[in-house]
Motif scaffolding. Structure first.
Motif, PDB file in Angstrom:
ATOM      1  N   TYR A 148       0.831  -1.208   0.000  1.00 46.84           N
ATOM      2  CA  TYR A 148       0.000   0.000   0.000  1.00 46.84           C
ATOM      3  C   TYR A 148       0.867   1.261   0.000  1.00 46.84           C
ATOM      4  CZ  TYR A 148      -3.645  -3.304   1.452  1.00 46.84           C
ATOM      5  OH  TYR A 148      -4.510  -4.362   1.529  1.00 46.84           O
ATOM      6  N   TYR A 155       1.585   6.811  -6.811  1.00 47.46           N
ATOM      7  CA  TYR A 155       0.533   7.787  -7.121  1.00 47.46           C
ATOM      8  C   TYR A 155       1.004   9.210  -6.841  1.00 47.46           C
ATOM      9  CZ  TYR A 155      -3.203   4.366  -7.943  1.00 47.46           C
ATOM     10  OH  TYR A 155      -3.984   3.368  -8.460  1.00 47.46           O
ATOM     11  N   GLN A 162      -5.544  12.097  -4.598  1.00 50.80           N
ATOM     12  CA  GLN A 162      -6.666  11.397  -3.975  1.00 50.80           C
ATOM     13  C   GLN A 162      -6.410   9.899  -3.897  1.00 50.80           C
ATOM     14  OE1 GLN A 162      -9.222  12.837  -2.316  1.00 50.80           O
ATOM     15  NE2 GLN A 162      -8.010  14.672  -2.764  1.00 50.80           N
ATOM     16  N   GLU A 163      -5.729   9.370  -4.930  1.00 49.43           N
ATOM     17  CA  GLU A 163      -5.376   7.950  -4.918  1.00 49.43           C
ATOM     18  C   GLU A 163      -4.314   7.650  -3.857  1.00 49.43           C
ATOM     19  OE1 GLU A 163      -5.921   9.666  -7.677  1.00 49.43           O
ATOM     20  OE2 GLU A 163      -6.795   8.405  -9.242  1.00 49.43           O
ATOM     21  N   ILE A 165      -4.079   9.180  -0.942  1.00 54.68           N
ATOM     22  CA  ILE A 165      -4.824   9.148   0.320  1.00 54.68           C
ATOM     23  C   ILE A 165      -5.621   7.852   0.443  1.00 54.68           C
ATOM     24  CG2 ILE A 165      -6.669  10.269   1.635  1.00 54.68           C
ATOM     25  CD1 ILE A 165      -5.692  12.945   0.307  1.00 54.68           C
ATOM     26  N   ALA A 166      -6.261   7.438  -0.662  1.00 53.29           N
ATOM     27  CA  ALA A 166      -7.062   6.212  -0.644  1.00 53.29           C
ATOM     28  C   ALA A 166      -6.189   4.992  -0.369  1.00 53.29           C
ATOM     29  CB  ALA A 166      -7.800   6.053  -1.973  1.00 53.29           C
ATOM     30  N   GLU A 169      -5.141   5.061   3.351  1.00 51.29           N
ATOM     31  CA  GLU A 169      -6.255   4.735   4.237  1.00 51.29           C
ATOM     32  C   GLU A 169      -6.595   3.251   4.181  1.00 51.29           C
ATOM     33  OE1 GLU A 169      -9.357   7.405   3.088  1.00 51.29           O
ATOM     34  OE2 GLU A 169      -8.575   9.065   4.310  1.00 51.29           O
ATOM     35  N   LYS A 170      -6.568   2.690   2.970  1.00 49.32           N
ATOM     36  CA  LYS A 170      -6.847   1.256   2.849  1.00 49.32           C
ATOM     37  C   LYS A 170      -5.761   0.443   3.542  1.00 49.32           C
ATOM     38  CE  LYS A 170      -8.177  -2.357  -0.418  1.00 49.32           C
ATOM     39  NZ  LYS A 170      -9.358  -2.697   0.378  1.00 49.32           N
TER      40      LYS A 170
END
Length: 251
Positions: A148, A155, A162-163, A165-166, A169-170
């Motif tokens: 991750y 990214y 935004q990717e 951050i995603a 977070e995942k």
């Protein structure tokens, strides 16, 4: 019986290195995926890991010599290939790192080799290809942070914030044991992303990270940039000079 013994001790040493203030690698990057057919190859890899744990002198180069020796003694020992590849990546030789990680994968498709491969591609700024390799790592084991984090770095390299951050977070939701140095490095990437996307959460997070990673020039640099944006030139200069003294100077 000897192979079983070597397998047990190799796992033990990989566990130890994971707990040993992993300045150069995340806690989960080194995992065993195939046992050595040669006991002497196992011993060479074990010695390489001991050198990494001791962190004395030019320890990456010294460890690399032992991983190369393990490969010479057992050309089917997939772990030795990705361990050697990881050393080449750290030493600034991504081409060789890619070659060795791909060899490890051909022998036995495994998480750590994909992480090493993705990290080497980051050095080459092959961000889209790196994302594919980190996705492969995540598919193999979704409970470890490295895939991750690597994906988020890729990214960031192509400014898809935004990717970033995603992915972070995942990773935080799915993974185990993100503590200490590793958590601070993940938060540093998140803070950089907030800064790059003009998110007000950047300042508080980067201040927190800087307090945890006082010897990390990158954290000091981005905190300096934030102070500059806030009009505090004195503090900005202080942190940017600290970053330079720590060897971080992106200009």
């Amino acid at each position: 019986m000897r192979n079983l013994i070597s397998s047990f001790f190799f796992l033990a040493f990989l566990s130890l290195i994971a707990q040993h203030n992993p300045k150069d690698n995340f806690i989960n990057e080194y995992k065993q995926f195939c046992q050595a057919n040669s006991y002497n190859a196992f011993l060479a890899s074990k010695k390489g890991i001991e050198i990494l744990m001791a962190r004395v002198g030019d320890y990456h180069s010294k460890a690399l010599k032992n991983f190369n020796k393990a490969i010479e003694l057992d050309s089917s020992f997939c772990d030795a290939y990705y361990l050697a590849g990881s050393m080449h990546r750290i030493l600034g030789n991504p081409v060789k790192a890619i070659e060795l990680a791909e060899k490890s994968i051909r022998l036995n498709e495994n998480y750590s080799a994909y992480v090493t491969l993705g990290n080497a591609m980051l050095l080459q700024k092959e961000y889209n290809q790196a994302i594919q390799r980190f996705d492969k790592a995540i598919m193999i084991n979704s409970t470890l942070i490295d895939g991750y984090y690597g994906k988020a770095q890729a990214y960031f390299g192509i400014k898809r914030y935004q990717e970033v951050i995603a992915a972070i977070e995942k990773g935080k939701n799915e993974t185990e044991n993100i503590i200490g140095y590793n958590k601070a490095k993940v938060d540093l990437l998140l803070g950089k992303t907030y800064f790059a996307s003009n998110d007000s959460r950047a300042f508080e997070l980067l201040v927190s990270v800087r307090n945890k990673l006082k010897n990390d020039g990158e954290g000091s640099y981005f905190l300096g940039q934030l102070y500059l944006e806030r009009g505090d030139k004195k503090k900005s200069s202080k942190f940017i000079e600290q970053a330079k003294s720590l060897g971080y100077n992106p200009d």
